[in-house]
Motif scaffolding. Sequence first.
Motif: not given
Length: 281
Positions: A43-45, A173-177, A181-183, A188-190
Amino acid sequence: MADLLTLENATNLIMLCFLQAVLGFDNLLYISIESQRAPVAQQKAVRFWGIIIAVLLRVVLLFAMIRLIDALGAPFYEFHWEGILEGGVNFSTIVFVIGGFFLMYTAVKEIGHMLSIDHLDHDVSGKSGKSAVRVVLLIVMMNLIFSFDSVLSAIAITDVFPILATAILLSGLAMLLLADGVTRFLEKNRMYEVLGLFILLIVGVVLLGEAGQAAVHGAEATGMSHEEAHHLALKLFGHEVIPMSKTTFYFSVVVLFAVEILQTGYSRKLNKERHALQEHS
């Protein structure tokens, strides 16, 4: 190079970065939700390569649109089905219609999936029904669709390609950062994942609304006045298709989040009261 280092270009770059941040929220939300459909280990990749490829293609799209703005903006067909469908269609109209229906279909399908028993089995096994390559392709495709409104808005601010490209790269770059965190937050909060899917449903409606005026904006970009171009606006059953304003969209998002937070807090309060009553009984 020295010609780029001007106060006007610096101001335009700041405005473009702000514009990309505002218009990129729904894109980031889609990336975070869709990436969870890939195998857990990848998923991260998927998020990384999906964003990288999409941003590079967005720069290519920007370059092409600057060169072909007249060809892309000019309506190539007009409907004259009086009382049913009227107005002009250009390339952007097609993109917005396809993107809008695809997002609405995706949101409804995933909401239905989350309500099914199969979804519970999916959570337990940790498996996904989509390959990493397929998810990356979906992220790239939807990123390009989301790009059209932001790229067209950006071109309206300035036509200096290096400034436009810099703003797009910074937004990437902002989306990469932020994507990881959003995912993690959604994992954690389904309950917020359901909220996110409803927001995507609204975004689909927004894109369909944008399709109604795409031919008008395209004709104006070619030099036609607003009064002359207005007849190209799509009319469905005699009513003009008007896009939802960004203010209305973000207000709806804030209301949805507020309702979810209040409902979650109220549920926790009721659970505590029930637990306390059980202990005393």
